[in-house]
Write a protein that holds these residues in place. Structure first.
Motif, PDB file in Angstrom:
ATOM      1  N   VAL A 121       1.168  -1.032   0.116  1.00 41.63           N
ATOM      2  CA  VAL A 121      -0.052  -0.016   0.102  1.00 41.63           C
ATOM      3  C   VAL A 121       0.651   1.304   0.208  1.00 41.63           C
ATOM      4  N   GLN A 122       1.366   0.941   0.873  1.00 38.51           N
ATOM      5  CA  GLN A 122       3.262   2.114   1.237  1.00 38.51           C
ATOM      6  C   GLN A 122       3.902   2.685  -0.365  1.00 38.51           C
ATOM      7  N   ALA A 123       3.871   1.825  -1.179  1.00 38.68           N
ATOM      8  CA  ALA A 123       4.552   1.496  -2.753  1.00 38.68           C
ATOM      9  C   ALA A 123       3.093   2.405  -3.704  1.00 38.68           C
ATOM     10  N   GLU A 124       2.032   1.938  -3.266  1.00 36.29           N
ATOM     11  CA  GLU A 124       0.892   2.780  -4.342  1.00 36.29           C
ATOM     12  C   GLU A 124       0.508   4.120  -3.971  1.00 36.29           C
ATOM     13  N   VAL A 125       0.589   4.958  -2.162  1.00 38.54           N
ATOM     14  CA  VAL A 125       0.448   5.685  -2.269  1.00 38.54           C
ATOM     15  C   VAL A 125       1.759   6.825  -2.645  1.00 38.54           C
ATOM     16  N   LEU A 126       3.166   6.279  -2.493  1.00 40.07           N
ATOM     17  CA  LEU A 126       3.857   7.249  -2.801  1.00 40.07           C
ATOM     18  C   LEU A 126       3.841   7.724  -4.951  1.00 40.07           C
ATOM     19  N   ALA A 127       3.432   6.521  -4.826  1.00 38.65           N
ATOM     20  CA  ALA A 127       3.290   6.735  -5.989  1.00 38.65           C
ATOM     21  C   ALA A 127       2.187   7.454  -6.744  1.00 38.65           C
ATOM     22  N   LEU A 128       1.124   7.601  -5.814  1.00 36.20           N
ATOM     23  CA  LEU A 128       0.227   8.515  -5.391  1.00 36.20           C
ATOM     24  C   LEU A 128       0.282  10.224  -6.113  1.00 36.20           C
ATOM     25  N   LEU A 129       1.415  10.148  -4.780  1.00 32.59           N
ATOM     26  CA  LEU A 129       2.288  11.228  -5.528  1.00 32.59           C
ATOM     27  C   LEU A 129       2.316  12.069  -6.066  1.00 32.59           C
ATOM     28  N   LYS A 130       3.614  10.796  -5.821  1.00 38.19           N
ATOM     29  CA  LYS A 130       4.481  11.249  -7.429  1.00 38.19           C
ATOM     30  C   LYS A 130       3.208  11.703  -9.028  1.00 38.19           C
ATOM     31  N   GLU A 131       2.154  11.070  -9.005  1.00 38.98           N
ATOM     32  CA  GLU A 131       1.014  11.160 -10.057  1.00 38.98           C
ATOM     33  C   GLU A 131       0.966  12.207  -9.481  1.00 38.98           C
ATOM     34  N   LEU A 132       0.878  12.933  -8.528  1.00 35.87           N
ATOM     35  CA  LEU A 132      -0.477  13.909  -8.835  1.00 35.87           C
ATOM     36  C   LEU A 132       1.180  15.263  -9.013  1.00 35.87           C
ATOM     37  N   GLN A 133       1.838  14.855  -8.816  1.00 33.67           N
ATOM     38  CA  GLN A 133       3.590  15.877  -8.423  1.00 33.67           C
ATOM     39  C   GLN A 133       3.469  16.175  -9.676  1.00 33.67           C
ATOM     40  N   THR A 134       3.101  15.453 -10.513  1.00 30.02           N
ATOM     41  CA  THR A 134       3.729  15.998 -12.188  1.00 30.02           C
ATOM     42  C   THR A 134       2.690  16.413 -12.306  1.00 30.02           C
ATOM     43  N   GLU A 135       1.024  15.496 -12.175  1.00 32.46           N
ATOM     44  CA  GLU A 135      -0.167  16.520 -12.909  1.00 32.46           C
ATOM     45  C   GLU A 135      -0.041  17.924 -12.475  1.00 32.46           C
ATOM     46  N   THR A 136       0.012  18.107 -11.565  1.00 30.62           N
ATOM     47  CA  THR A 136       0.115  19.661 -10.982  1.00 30.62           C
ATOM     48  C   THR A 136       1.476  20.563 -10.595  1.00 30.62           C
ATOM     49  N   GLY A 137       2.998  19.830 -10.402  1.00 32.55           N
ATOM     50  CA  GLY A 137       3.668  20.784 -10.221  1.00 32.55           C
ATOM     51  C   GLY A 137       3.064  20.526  -8.728  1.00 32.55           C
ATOM     52  N   MET A 138       2.208  19.991  -8.000  1.00 35.63           N
ATOM     53  CA  MET A 138       2.586  19.895  -6.622  1.00 35.63           C
ATOM     54  C   MET A 138       3.793  20.159  -5.821  1.00 35.63           C
ATOM     55  N   GLY A 139       3.836  21.007  -5.062  1.00 33.81           N
ATOM     56  CA  GLY A 139       5.588  20.412  -3.555  1.00 33.81           C
ATOM     57  C   GLY A 139       5.812  19.720  -2.857  1.00 33.81           C
ATOM     58  N   VAL A 140       6.227  18.623  -2.654  1.00 34.91           N
ATOM     59  CA  VAL A 140       6.020  17.775  -1.664  1.00 34.91           C
ATOM     60  C   VAL A 140       7.042  17.962  -0.374  1.00 34.91           C
ATOM     61  N   LEU A 141       6.650  18.254   1.038  1.00 34.47           N
ATOM     62  CA  LEU A 141       7.501  18.558   1.625  1.00 34.47           C
ATOM     63  C   LEU A 141       7.006  16.464   2.901  1.00 34.47           C
ATOM     64  N   ILE A 142       7.950  15.849   3.268  1.00 36.45           N
ATOM     65  CA  ILE A 142       7.736  14.777   3.587  1.00 36.45           C
ATOM     66  C   ILE A 142       8.548  14.644   4.921  1.00 36.45           C
ATOM     67  N   ILE A 143       7.989  14.199   5.760  1.00 37.39           N
ATOM     68  CA  ILE A 143       8.550  14.175   7.533  1.00 37.39           C
ATOM     69  C   ILE A 143       8.431  12.250   6.742  1.00 37.39           C
ATOM     70  N   THR A 144      10.123  11.697   7.017  1.00 36.60           N
ATOM     71  CA  THR A 144      10.045  10.204   7.189  1.00 36.60           C
ATOM     72  C   THR A 144      11.361  10.140   7.614  1.00 36.60           C
ATOM     73  N   HIS A 145      10.682   8.588   8.818  1.00 33.61           N
ATOM     74  CA  HIS A 145      12.251   8.407   8.927  1.00 33.61           C
ATOM     75  C   HIS A 145      12.994   7.166   8.446  1.00 33.61           C
ATOM     76  N   ASP A 146      12.135   6.837   7.327  1.00 34.07           N
ATOM     77  CA  ASP A 146      12.408   5.715   6.414  1.00 34.07           C
ATOM     78  C   ASP A 146      12.717   5.893   5.669  1.00 34.07           C
ATOM     79  N   LEU A 147      14.170   5.851   5.402  1.00 35.88           N
ATOM     80  CA  LEU A 147      15.132   5.322   4.292  1.00 35.88           C
ATOM     81  C   LEU A 147      14.886   5.646   2.621  1.00 35.88           C
ATOM     82  N   GLY A 148      14.615   4.357   3.005  1.00 32.75           N
ATOM     83  CA  GLY A 148      13.757   3.908   1.322  1.00 32.75           C
ATOM     84  C   GLY A 148      12.435   4.724   0.997  1.00 32.75           C
TER      85      GLY A 148
END
Ligand SMILES: Nc1ncnc2c1ncn2[C@@H]1O[C@H](COP(=O)(O)OP(=O)(O)OP(=O)(O)O)[C@@H](O)[C@H]1O
Ligand SMILES: Nc1ncnc2c1ncn2[C@@H]1O[C@H](COP(=O)(O)OP(=O)(O)OP(=O)(O)O)[C@@H](O)[C@H]1O
Ligand SMILES: [Mg+2]
Ligand SMILES: [Mg+2]
Lengths: 539, 304, 478, 307
Positions: A190-217
């Motif tokens: 599911v994580q992969a799907e969600v990340l893909a979704l973010l990417k997709e939106l980003q290319t669609e709308t030029g959204m800037g994403v500020l992601i806080i995470t501890h997961d280096l992957g």
């Protein structure tokens, strides 16, 4: 300058406490461009959430205070806006995914309503909003999205709630998305799907994403640049590759070195007399089958990792084993005694032996108790564990063990970061010196360095005291390092059960294989390769 | 749901029966209606005849048996003093009280929730202080003060409204205004307190992050979470209105059940007392049922 | 002029039963307005008992009374009035199938009505009843068909009939065209009920009502509309002589001397209230002007107490004053003041306020066993012009509220009740003096005054009887 | 009730008292309220002995003397009542009875109601049903009838009056508590406590009660006014406190008839009730914040200057 989407300059935030002001964020500066993803890495409690809350104008002021700095969105200083102007920005131009989904969802409204509201608050008509809400839920892979719209937050699993939060934040396709640990409760597929979704939106709308995470992957998968924070300050910044390959700051180096999944796998002892025998456990919520006949054995002193799909019933299993929920049928014998037919008095004795760290740390800590009270409550309930005189000392010891300090003893839960709260919950579970601890995503909110420390602590306790663990997690590298056996769950059933080595090296089931292959590697180069191959596969 | 209501109805009927039994016996311990119906100079013989006539000379249990028998056939007995069926007397008065209570409580609930929520939103601010003072004075001012002063000002001096009585719509204004004050004061405070906690919840932050208007944050997000104690207290206040707004009814000559109940209690007109309690208790039981259903409606976590 | 008026009363009538018309809340509305009596007591002048439905009456040889009835009188239901109606009314009142209040006036006697012809009736009382014509002013006449149960729609011969009764709200009486007598100026009277005196006063002031027969003393500030009137109520402390130290006459006298009655007038009581020397107010037959109010003499009281103490009377025993709350205006203050005054001369006095039902238990026999010494504060109403309605109950050994037993008093009361004319008056005078001066039976306090507010468009002076009878025909419209 | 063992409290907040005191200083309104209440409390204790004599000394000639007559002693500053007794002195003397009845009734009803509410919200449906129907029953029992019955059978005394008023107020606390418990018991920290083996008692009193308490305190402070006024209504009907005992409620009911002529008779005791209620409420609002760790900064910040 003004062409950055977001620019944070010299931001400092401090909090008032009885003991005096706490500097949560110290003069940090960074920027983010359109279409770009910036990851904030950092130690738990280093001010990641606070600094992003400052951008959203969500710090309680007072007790919090932005003591210096500017936050520019497209050149407009957000800190100087009137509340009304501010409101127009929130949701539409900046959206936020909160770290702690349960408490951030309104318990008395359906999730459908809450997602729709994000849209209608900014003028979308209700018919469109309804359609959009359904579409969003589908996009974040919530099962049965039509029905899910009419469910209330408490009827979802941890990961599902997190996806609801994500759907809500994405509703208006904001210019800037702040995602505070958006995938901690999600299984890797599911994580992969969600990340893909973010990417997709980003290319669609030029959204800037500020992601806080501890997961280096996750960083390697999605981020363009990283900034690293430690103790409220920004210690390093650069592209993902630069930082990973060539870390400058000692903390960054420590962080990268601590990435899990590299240790030796456990070789479980030969099967002996099990301490816990679960047979054919079933649970339904209304017509929904959350558990469909779960059976497994647990050996003393071993760690059983439970991995699997988000919403597959892992937390439900844990709750039932601890008698927080009644099963519909099935048995569970702890050292030969049936857990489900205990009298209250017997149950009380047994409680001491069986402990749990909840998936949702914020909600599981009484907001009116100090850390000291929270931890020492165990000894009030079970007075024979520790004489009162030693309480203080022992609390301090436990706090240090989980990477906090004795000075935190007098503070209240709301004064901590997400990861810190999780550690308090772990310390509380340890205080009882139980024989079995069920850890429901207990280390998911911790940065890898602290995570490593906590895992090491747990492993030490396992060895020295023979504590048995049921370790619910979705972070496969951690599981690999820590577990003896692995149980893979999908939609309420066990699909695979085996030793770590067997499951990780020779997975039998296709779902297990899918899980393993969806795992993310901290190395951006490796991750780039696997991303490319994945893309190829889908096309 | 239906099962819940049915169970509830049975339990309520049992308690209602218990209530009636209790009132029946206890009230009869409190004195002799004959002495009150007849003048002090009446002879013992007259009093005895009166008692005989109304079956008050029989052993209590016999009287009780007769009463239960009558009640089961739908007859709540006659009023000793009014020579009319007690139930008629009570229902006549109860309709007035019900209207008074319903109108007043709707106004109170609306106004108090509004004021209390706004006060909580800016706790410690000017509006909060002002509304606190007003509501606290409202909650602790003797109602006859307000009633008399209102009559003096609005009826006698300004001649805007009739002093008392019933008849036109304008007759309702003063009694409702006077009845309004105390529940308003109390509920504002309860709303305020409950809203302060609700407004500091994390989901309020989410709403702010979504860009939701303050108005919706207060009245949609926080309010519903804060409503449990509020509707409980609204229910309590409504119950005390249903049980009779004695002072207001007395002063304004409002023919409600409160004054009727007092008079009947003081005159030991037992049948009327019992009928009045039966009717108001039914109303209150029903109201509490609605409130309990409202809990579940408001908060999905409470639904079972 | 003529026209409708509105009257605001403190208390609603719960029944409009003619045979209950002696109860003030009922009588005020229907007595002589809807239901008439054979005779009527003149409360404005001193004509004594006057004819109403009876044109004249005389005593027969055998001591029975013959009443000659007015002819051509019609009930409001259209039926004619005759002797059978009187007989029926009388029997109805005396019946044990219905608790008529008027019956109490006929306690201790049997009265047999005998129809002589359509318009003549004989009433024979056993024992002989010299004041039977007066008693007949309490017997309301209903048509022969009236059942032996309480009616809610009174039918009478009076100038008005009941046209609307909305319980809790109003009662309307409308003038009758076929009334036998003179047509009153008030064409219609609407009765409203408000328990609060200041509201009643305000209603007359705002014109929502034209007449309020009772407002509080404090409201009565406007000389143009507010009148005071002696209202036939007498306040006193009934002494229970059976219990020490109240069994000692010196103690009882000391109680009387200790109270500064004058000090109450114009303070807690209206200026116009009278100090009582008898249980009945002055215009009553046999009221004794020679009996003097006990002086305020604290020293004398102390001395008496000491004497009694010296004789071994336990004067230190705490005495309880039992009063009924809201019995009359200022009752708490008055009782507190009395308590203080009694304490000043050395009594141990406690004060206890109780509600109606409980008060009744202290006031009337049988008294509770094991009670301590008690003074029961009570108010007694006699506007009937004859002490017989009071004396027996309050002072005879058998009287239900009597706190003592004295053969001489018993004898005097029996004789006075049977006597007529001057003899009757003199005997009553003797009783009053003896009870007051020798027995020192009780602590008589005040004859009360009431206040009424009358709209300036009306011409009406309230009388002593206004509390119990409010004849609309006496009200003139300016 | 092991509400909270004092040791743990001391252990983690050694200067609890001073902290509370500092927070009190930070809220001017609450401070005034506290001072006023302390004053009231002192007056309640010393009042009857100190002024008992003066307050009962009658003087029919000085009846209804108006207030603000500075010529006479301070006790007459608020004027005199219908028997010429100084109102100020009477209000002071009445404090004791008033507080005894009000505090007693409120404390009793709040304790019993809260306890039953906790039990009802946390136990089996059967027990819950019984308790809740009991509450309904009390709620629909007109308080006046309870008063008449109890006072008639047991006789009227301060204690009985307190009892009557307490009984009638139980349902509010009960229902409020239960409604809140139903929601709070679903919260995760309550479940966490259960996992630790906390007894129902501990969960109810240590975890759930503190969350309900602020609402209950608000109710209780308002009930103070309610009880004092109800007591006045009962006096008026002759079944409450009766002279020569005095309470503010009784003073109000005695002054009722003078409202349009000598307003001060019922005004001052009314004001005393209002001020007391207001002080209690301000204090309870302060307490709500002071005891809530999430809100506490509001008070702690005020002490020092921000910035
Ligand atoms: N209300 C508060 N009062 C005092 N200190 C606070 C408060 N809120 C946060 N802090 C402190 O601020 C620091 C930063 O917290 P923050 O939530 O930003 O951490 P984080 O980087 O998001 O950590 P995590 O990864 O664990 O979520 C923490 O040390 C925390 O203790
Ligand atoms: N109270 C409830 N009512 C209805 N459905 C529920 C309820 N609680 C849980 N569920 C459903 O049961 C399923 C299992 O939930 P559970 O919390 O055990 O999942 P999980 O495996 O822990 O998932 P995650 O990894 O996302 O936390 C989910 O699909 C959830 O929607
Ligand atoms: Mg965080
Ligand atoms: Mg889960």
């Amino acid at each position: 300058m003004a062409d950055h989407l977001l620019e944070v300059r010299d931001l400092s935030v401090e909090f008032h406490t009885v003991a005096g002001p706490v500097q949560a964020v110290r003069r940090i500066s960074y920027y983010l461009d359109r279409g770009e993803t910036l990851a904030i890495l950092g130690e738990s409690g280093s001010g990641k959430s606070v600094s992003s809350a400052a951008i959203m104008n969500l710090i309680d002021m007072p007790p919090g205070r932005i003591s210096s700095g500017q936050i520019l969105l497209d050149g407009v200083d957000l800190l100087k806006l009137s509340p009304n102007e501010r409101r127009a920005f929130n949701g539409r131009r900046i959206a936020m995914i909160f770290q702690d989904p349960l408490s951030h969802l309104n318990p008395v409204y359906t999730v459908g309503w809450q997602i729709r509201e994000a849209l209608t608050a900014h003028g979308t008509d209700s018919v469109t909003a309804a359609a959009e809400a359904l579409r969003l839920l589908k996009r974040v892979a919530i099962p049965e999205p039509e029905r899910a719209l009419d469910k209330y937050p408490h009827e979802f699993s941890g990961g599902q709630r997190q996806r609801v939060m994500i759907a809500m934040a994405l509703a208006l396709r904001p210019d800037l998305l702040i995602a505070d640990e958006p995938t901690t409760a999600l299984d890797v597929t599911v994580q992969a799907e969600v990340l893909a979704l973010l990417k997709e939106l980003q290319t669609e709308t030029g959204m800037g994403v500020l992601i806080i995470t501890h997961d280096l992957g996750v960083v390697a998968e999605i981020a363009d640049r990283v900034v690293v924070m430690e103790k409220g300050a920004l210690v390093e910044a650069g592209t993902v590759r630069e930082v990973y390959k060539n870390p400058q700051h000692p903390y960054t180096r420590k962080l990268i070195a601590a990435a899990p999944g590299k240790g030796k796998m456990h070789e479980p002892a030969p099967r002996a007399e099990p301490v816990l025998c679960v047979r054919d456990l079933r649970k339904t919520y209304g017509s929904f089958q959350a558990l469909k006949g779960i059976s497994f054995d647990l050996m003393p002193g071993e760690t059983l990792a439970v991995v699997g799909e988000s919403g597959s019933g892992k937390s439900t299993l844990a709750r039932i084993l601890l008698r927080l929920d009644e099963p519909d049928s099935g048995t569970a014998h702890w050292k030969g005694r049936d857990l489900f037919s205990l009298s209250p008095a017997e149950l009380y004795k047994l409680r001491r032996d069986l402990q749990m760290v909840f998936q949702d740390p914020t909600q599981s800590l009484n907001p009116r108790m100090t850390v000291y009270q929270l931890i020492s409550e165990a000894w009030i309930i079970h007075p024979d564990i520790l004489p009162k005189a030693k309480w203080r000392e022992r609390v301090a010891e436990l706090l240090v063990q989980v990477g906090l300090g004795p000075e935190h003893m007098g503070r209240y839960p709301h004064q901590f970061s997400g990861g810190q709260r999780q550690r308090i919950a772990i310390a509380r579970a340890l205080a009882l010196q139980p024989q079995l601890i069920i850890c429901d995503e207990a280390v998911s909110a911790l940065d890898v360095s602290v995570q490593a420390q906590v895992i090491a602590l747990l492993d030490k306790l396992r060895k020295e005291m023979g504590i048995t663990f049921i370790f619910i997690a979705h972070d496969l590298p951690v599981v690999r390092d820590f577990a003896d056996h692995v149980m893979v769950m999908q939609s309420g059933s066990i699909v695979e059960f085996g030793t770590v080595r067997q499951v990780f090296e020779t997975p039998r089931e296709s779902y297990t294989r899918a899980l393993l292959s969806a795992g993310l590697d901290p190395d951006p180069d490796i991750q780039a390769v696997s991303r490319a191959s994945r893309l190829q596969r889908t096309h | 749901m239906l099962k819940f209501v049915r169970k509830r109805a049975i339990a309520s009927l049992i308690s209602l029966a218990g209530l009636i039994v209790m009132v029946f016996f206890l009230s009869r311990l409190t004195g002799d209606p004959a002495a009150l119906f007849l003048p002090v100079e009446a002879s013992a013989e007259m009093k005895d005849q009166f008692r005989e006539l109304h079956g008050l000379n029989d052993p209590l249990l016999v009287q009780f048996g007769r009463y239960v028998g009558d009640v089961l056939t739908g007859d709540l007995g006659e009023s000793l003093r009014k020579a009319r069926p007690a139930l008629d007397v009570v229902l006549e008065a109860f309709v007035w009280t019900l209207w008074l209570a319903v109108i007043t409580m709707s106004l109170v609930a609306g106004a108090a929730v509004l004021v209390g929520s706004l006060a909580a939103f800016r706790a410690g601010g000017f509006f909060d202080r002002l509304s606190s003072i007003i509501s606290l004075v409202g909650a602790s001012v003797p109602d006859f003060w307000v009633a008399i002063v209102a009559i003096v000002v609005f009826s006698v001096n300004l001649a805007w409204l009739p002093t008392s009585g019933t008849g036109s719509l304008s007759h309702w204004i003063l009694p409702i205004s006077v009845l309004f004050i105390r529940p308003f004061g109390i509920i504002v405070q309860v709303v305020r307190g409950s809203m302060i906690s609700a407004l500091s919840s994390a989901y309020v932050k989410t709403a702010r992050a979504k860009g939701v208007k303050s108005r919706s944050i207060i009245f949609i997000h926080a309010l519903r979470n804060a409503m449990l104690p509020v509707i409980t207290v609204i229910g309590d206040q409504a119950a005390s209105l249903l049980n009779g707004a004695v002072i207001v009814e007395t002063i304004f000559g409002f023919p409600g059940v409160g004054k009727l109940m007092i008079d009947s209690i003081l005159q030991r007109d037992f049948n009327v007392v019992l009928a009045a309690i039966l009717v108001t208790a039914l109303a209150i039981f029903l109201m509490n049922l609605l409130i309990d259903l409202a809990y579940a409606l408001l908060d999905p976590r409470i639904r079972h | 002029g003529s026209g409708p008026i509105k009257i605001v009363l403190p208390e609603e009538a719960d029944l409009l039963e003619p045979c209950m018309a002696t109860r003030s809340n009922i009588g005020r509305i229907i007595m002589q307005n809807v239901s008439e009596t054979l005779t009527e007591l003149d409360v404005r002048g001193d004509k004594g008992v006057m004819p109403r439905l009876a044109e004249k009456w005389e005593q027969n040889e055998d001591g029975s009374w013959r009443f000659h009835l007015r002819q051509g009188v019609k009930f409001s239901d259209g039926s004619g009035f005759d002797a059978k109606d009187v007989k029926h009314s009388f029997e109805r009142i005396m019946s044990d199938k219905i608790s008529c209040e008027a019956r109490r006036y006929f306690g201790g006697m049997t009265v047999t009505p005998q129809v002589v012809d359509d318009y003549t009736i004989d009433l024979k009382a056993e024992p002989l009843q010299p004041i039977l014509p007066l008693l007949m002013s309490l017997v309301t006449i209903v048509p022969e068909e009236t059942p032996f149960e309480f009616v809610r729609e009174p039918v009478g011969t009076g100038p008005y009939k009941l046209t609307d009764w909305t319980p809790g709200q109003q009662i309307v009486l409308t003038g009758r065209d076929d009334y036998w007598g003179e047509k009153p100026e008030v064409t219609e009277a609407t009765y409203l009920f408000r328990a609060d005196p200041s509201v009643r006063a305000a209603m007359v002031q705002t014109g929502e009502a034209d007449l309020s027969p009772s407002i509080s003393q404090l409201e009565a500030t406007n000389p143009a509309t507010d009148f005071s009137y002696l209202d036939s109520e007498t306040v006193y402390l009934r002494i229970d002589h059976n219990i020490e130290p109240l069994s000692d006459v010196r103690v009882r006298r000391a109680l009387n001397l200790a109270i500064d009655r004058e000090a109450f007038l114009g303070t807690l009581l209206p200026e116009g209230a009278l100090l009582a020397t008898a249980i009945v107010p002055p215009p009553t037959l046999g009221w004794n002007p020679d009996v003097k109010v006990h002086p305020f003499d604290p020293e004398g009281a102390k001395k008496l107490l000491e004497e009694a103490k010296a004789d071994g009377v336990k004067v230190d025993t705490p005495i309880t004053i039992i009063a009924r709350s809201a019995n009359f205006p200022n009752v708490t203050e008055i009782m507190e003041a009395i308590q203080a005054q009694l304490q000043d001369v050395g009594f141990q006095v406690e004060l206890k306020f109780v509600e109606v039902a409980e008060h009744e238990q202290y006031y009337s026999k049988p008294f509770k066993e094991g009670r301590g010494p008690q003074l029961v504060a009570a108010m007694h109403d006699n506007s009937k012009g004859d002490p017989s309605f009071s004396m027996f109950f309050k002072y005879a050994s058998e009287g239900t509220q009597s706190g003592f037993s004295d053969p001489k008093v018993d004898d005097l009361i029996t004789r006075a009740s049977a006597a007529v004319g001057d003899e009757r008056a003199n005997l009553w005078k003797e009783v009053i003096a003896y009870v007051h001066d020798e027995v020192v039976a009780d602590v008589l306090l005040f004859h009360m005054v009431g206040f009424s507010r009358v709209s300036e468009r009306l011409d009406f002076k309230p009388t002593m009887a206004t509390n119990s009878t409010l004849q609309l025909s006496e009200i003139k419209i300016k | 009730m092991t509400l909270q063992s004092p040791e743990t409290h001391l252990a983690d907040e050694p200067n609890f008292a001073t902290r509370m005191f500092r927070m009190l200083l930070a809220d001017k309104f609450a401070l005034c309220a506290a001072v006023f209440l302390v004053l009231i409390l002192i007056l309640a204790i010393v009042g009857p002995n100190w002024l008992g004599e003066l307050a009962t000394k009658q003087n029919l000639r000085g009846r209804n003397a108006p207030p603000f007559d500075w010529e006479r002693g301070w006790a007459w500053w608020m004027g005199a009542d219908a028997l010429g007794r100084p109102l100020l002195a009477r209000i002071i003397v009445a404090t004791q009875n008033t507080l005894m009845v009000a505090a007693g009734a409120v404390a009793l009803s709040a304790t019993v109601g809260t306890f039953l509410g906790l039990v009802a919200g946390f136990s089996s449906p059967g027990v819950n049903q019984v308790i809740m129907r009991l509450a309904d029953t009390i709620m629909s029992f007109p308080s006046l009838l309870i008063a008449v019955i109890v006072l008639y059978i047991l006789g009227s005394s301060i204690l009985n009056l307190m009892l009557v008023l307490a009984i009638t107020r139980i349902p509010v606390y009960l229902r409020t508590t239960r409604a809140e418990v139903l929601e709070i018991r679903e919260r995760m920290f309550v479940q966490a406590a259960r996992v630790m083996g906390a007894s129902s008692k501990r969960i109810l009193f240590r975890h759930i009660l503190p969350v309900v308490l602020p609402t209950l305190t608000t109710l209780a402070t308002l009930d103070f006014a309610y009880v004092m006024l109800a007591e006045s209504a009962l006096s008026f009907l002759g079944i409450g406190i009766q002279p020569p005992e005095i309470t503010w409620g009784l003073m109000i009911s005695q002054g009722r008839q003078y409202l349009t002529n000598a307003w001060w008779l019922s005004f001052w005791p009314g004001l005393a009730i209002i001020l007391t209620t207001m002080s209690l409420n301000l204090l309870s609002n302060w307490l709500r914040i002071a005891l809530d760790p999430v809100q506490r900064w509001r008070l702690e910040m005020k002490g020092r200057k921000i910035g």
